[in-house]
Enzyme design. Structure first.
Site, PDB file in Angstrom:
ATOM      1  N   HIS A  22       0.852  -1.197   0.000  1.00 54.05           N
ATOM      2  CA  HIS A  22       0.000   0.000   0.000  1.00 54.05           C
ATOM      3  C   HIS A  22       0.879   1.236   0.000  1.00 54.05           C
ATOM      4  O   HIS A  22       1.852   1.319   0.744  1.00 54.05           O
ATOM      5  CB  HIS A  22      -0.885   0.024   1.254  1.00 54.05           C
ATOM      6  CG  HIS A  22      -1.752   1.239   1.308  1.00 54.05           C
ATOM      7  ND1 HIS A  22      -2.943   1.321   0.625  1.00 54.05           N
ATOM      8  CD2 HIS A  22      -1.590   2.444   1.924  1.00 54.05           C
ATOM      9  CE1 HIS A  22      -3.478   2.509   0.822  1.00 54.05           C
ATOM     10  NE2 HIS A  22      -2.667   3.215   1.605  1.00 54.05           N
ATOM     11  N   ASP A  40     -14.993   2.061   8.061  1.00 54.73           N
ATOM     12  CA  ASP A  40     -14.077   3.074   7.511  1.00 54.73           C
ATOM     13  C   ASP A  40     -14.778   3.952   6.490  1.00 54.73           C
ATOM     14  O   ASP A  40     -14.542   5.162   6.443  1.00 54.73           O
ATOM     15  CB  ASP A  40     -12.840   2.416   6.893  1.00 54.73           C
ATOM     16  CG  ASP A  40     -11.911   3.491   6.313  1.00 54.73           C
ATOM     17  OD1 ASP A  40     -11.411   4.317   7.105  1.00 54.73           O
ATOM     18  OD2 ASP A  40     -11.737   3.535   5.092  1.00 54.73           O
ATOM     19  N   ARG A  91     -15.029  12.188   8.466  1.00 59.77           N
ATOM     20  CA  ARG A  91     -13.767  12.921   8.715  1.00 59.77           C
ATOM     21  C   ARG A  91     -13.557  13.975   7.641  1.00 59.77           C
ATOM     22  O   ARG A  91     -13.138  15.103   7.930  1.00 59.77           O
ATOM     23  CB  ARG A  91     -12.590  11.936   8.749  1.00 59.77           C
ATOM     24  CG  ARG A  91     -12.555  11.106  10.035  1.00 59.77           C
ATOM     25  CD  ARG A  91     -11.600   9.937   9.913  1.00 59.77           C
ATOM     26  NE  ARG A  91     -10.253  10.363   9.650  1.00 59.77           N
ATOM     27  CZ  ARG A  91      -9.362   9.656   8.938  1.00 59.77           C
ATOM     28  NH1 ARG A  91      -9.695   8.478   8.431  1.00 59.77           N
ATOM     29  NH2 ARG A  91      -8.151  10.117   8.760  1.00 59.77           N
ATOM     30  N   SER A 132      -7.548   3.758   9.483  1.00 53.86           N
ATOM     31  CA  SER A 132      -8.311   3.739   8.231  1.00 53.86           C
ATOM     32  C   SER A 132      -7.585   2.871   7.186  1.00 53.86           C
ATOM     33  O   SER A 132      -8.176   1.977   6.570  1.00 53.86           O
ATOM     34  CB  SER A 132      -8.460   5.189   7.743  1.00 53.86           C
ATOM     35  OG  SER A 132      -8.900   5.231   6.426  1.00 53.86           O
ATOM     36  N   LYS A 155      -8.430  -1.560   6.216  1.00 56.74           N
ATOM     37  CA  LYS A 155      -8.733  -2.044   4.862  1.00 56.74           C
ATOM     38  C   LYS A 155      -7.701  -3.080   4.419  1.00 56.74           C
ATOM     39  O   LYS A 155      -8.033  -4.097   3.816  1.00 56.74           O
ATOM     40  CB  LYS A 155      -8.754  -0.856   3.884  1.00 56.74           C
ATOM     41  CG  LYS A 155     -10.003   0.003   4.059  1.00 56.74           C
ATOM     42  CD  LYS A 155     -10.011   1.225   3.163  1.00 56.74           C
ATOM     43  CE  LYS A 155      -9.078   2.289   3.671  1.00 56.74           C
ATOM     44  NZ  LYS A 155      -9.356   3.655   3.316  1.00 56.74           N
TER      45      LYS A 155
HETATM   46  N1  URA Z   1      -6.163   7.136   3.057  1.00 60.58           N
HETATM   47  C1  URA Z   1      -7.078   6.402   3.719  1.00 60.58           C
HETATM   48  O1  URA Z   1      -7.529   5.371   3.249  1.00 60.58           O
HETATM   49  N2  URA Z   1      -7.483   6.845   4.931  1.00 60.58           N
HETATM   50  C2  URA Z   1      -7.028   7.977   5.505  1.00 60.58           C
HETATM   51  O2  URA Z   1      -7.433   8.309   6.595  1.00 60.58           O
HETATM   52  C3  URA Z   1      -6.075   8.736   4.785  1.00 60.58           C
HETATM   53  C4  URA Z   1      -5.659   8.281   3.570  1.00 60.58           C
END
Ligand code: URA
Length: 420
Positions: free
Chosen positions: A82, A161, A168, A183, A187
């Site tokens: 990622h 999320d 957010r 977050s 995932k």
């Molecule tokens: N990318 C995400 O998936 N979540 C965040 O909070 C910031 C960047």
């Protein structure tokens, strides 16, 4: 348990228990806790932070809010990567095929981009016919065949999320390191690969502007991944200037293919080899030096390019792109920006280059916007270059706008010059 007590505790920097955090996430996800109370808690986290233990509990509660993929059908060790994202970041298109051609499986689920340029899915969709929505069984079949596949996120992964991130965004509570960590990691953990490499970008075009914040996020994500039982490593890499020369969807596919053809060297090549080598080392393929040699050989021999071609074809795309990037869609309009005098390039602000490519149509301002796959910028200069008067600095492309004045001004402002 009640939400007022939970907000008060975080407001006073008192640690929440695992049960309290699970209760909070479950009740927000199922709608029992309204947005205004969750927003209040999120703001308390932004101001006071969370302990590492609370961050682990929050991440795992968010992961458990939806499906967790079962990758047991995949017959090799699985490695996911990622990147926290940046301008010109096409590394996933390069390192997935490199790692796969060295014997690991890279089953990737990616998103569409919001902001400067598209996400990996948008980039791949610039290849004619390429399908990013495939049933899980087909995805697993492709990974078993080539070692690599990228599809868009499917199923109900991390609904907590999805809801929290939207809230957010609307309440100014994105920029909190524990919330960003939870977050991203929730995932990634729901995708459930055996090993996880995290590329935390640092600099003007990244979420993390300072080295200190990037290191903090990297160490926190690494400890959360390890606590969740994964082999996990986080690296901090540079995003002060755009990564590689091309910014924009089809343009980035072109540069990724050219790298795998052995035609691209420099910082983009170096970071791809380093990331791929770390993925291979995590997966037990040897020492870092051995894995670096494996990654370099995968490019030199054309093995990684062959993996990309086969994957593209199995996903319905035009595999000729791997040998003839001329089949990619081309912009109707272009504009070359030239140096008005002899100059030295001292810096290139990647965020500004990203904003200029957004103006050309390469990205999205809101999630339902269409992307122009042909739009973007090719940098004809890099930091440290001396450019003679009238030589090109960069070329802007778009099929959507033929008036380049605003994007050109923005792109030019991104460059810091010194007279020579
Ligand atoms: N990318 C995400 O998936 N979540 C965040 O909070 C910031 C960047």
């Amino acid at each position: 348990m009640n939400i007022i007590d939970i907000i008060s505790k975080t407001k006073k920097s008192q640690q929440l228990s695992e049960q309290e955090i699970r209760w909070l996430v479950e009740n927000f996800t199922n709608g029992n806790i309204p947005d205004y109370q969750m927003a209040s808690w999120l703001m308390a986290v932004c101001l006071n932070g969370l302990t590492d233990k609370e961050t682990v509990c929050l991440t795992l509660a968010m992961r458990d809010s939806g499906d967790i993929l079962d990758l047991s059908k995949i017959n090799r060790i699985t490695v996911d990567k990622h990147s926290t994202g940046g301008v010109g970041d096409k590394t996933s298109l390069v390192i997935g095929p490199i790692a796969a051609s060295c014997g690991v499986a890279v089953p990737k689920m990616s998103g569409r981009g919001l902001g400067h340029t598209g996400g990996t899915i948008d980039k791949l969709e610039s290849i004619k016919g390429f399908r990013t929505e495939l049933p899980f069984e087909k995805f697993a079949e492709i990974v078993n065949k080539t070692g690599f596949s990228i599809i868009s996120q499917s199923g109900e992964l991390c609904p907590a999320d999805k809801k929290m991130y939207a809230l957010r965004n609307a309440t100014g509570t994105v920029d909190s390191i524990p919330l960003i960590c939870a977050s991203i990691m929730s995932k990634k953990l729901a995708l459930n690969a055996d090993c996880l490499l995290l590329d935390v970008k640092c600099g003007s075009g990244a979420f993390m502007k300072t080295r200190e914040d990037a290191e903090h996020l990297a160490r926190l994500m690494e400890s959360v991944g390890t606590a969740a039982g994964k082999k996990c490593r986080a690296m901090v890499t540079d995003m002060d200037s755009p990564l590689g020369a091309n910014v924009g969807n089809a343009l980035e596919v072109k540069e990724a293919v050219e790298l795998l053809q052995g035609k691209v060297k420099g910082p983009l090549y170096d970071v791809c080899i380093s990331l791929a080598a770390n993925m291979l080392e995590l997966a037990g393929k040897g020492t870092i030096n051995e894995c670096t040699a494996l990654a370099e050989d995968a490019v030199r021999s054309g093995r990684a390019l062959a993996v990309l071609k086969e994957t593209i074809e199995l996903q319905g795309g035009d595999g000729r792109v791997c040998y003839d990037t001329g089949v990619l869609p081309k912009a109707e309009f272009s504009h070359v920006i030239r140096a008005s005098r002899d100059v030295h390039i001292s810096a290139i602000n990647s965020e500004e280059i990203g904003m200029a490519s957004l103006l050309l149509g390469a990205g999205r301002i809101s999630k339902d916007d269409d992307i122009d796959p042909t739009a973007g910028i090719v940098m004809d200069c890099a930091v440290g270059d001396n450019i003679s008067m009238h030589a090109p600095l960069m070329t802007l492309y778009s099929s959507r706008c033929s008036d380049f004045s605003e994007a050109a001004m923005r792109a030019l402002n991104a460059i810091t010059f010194k007279d020579i």
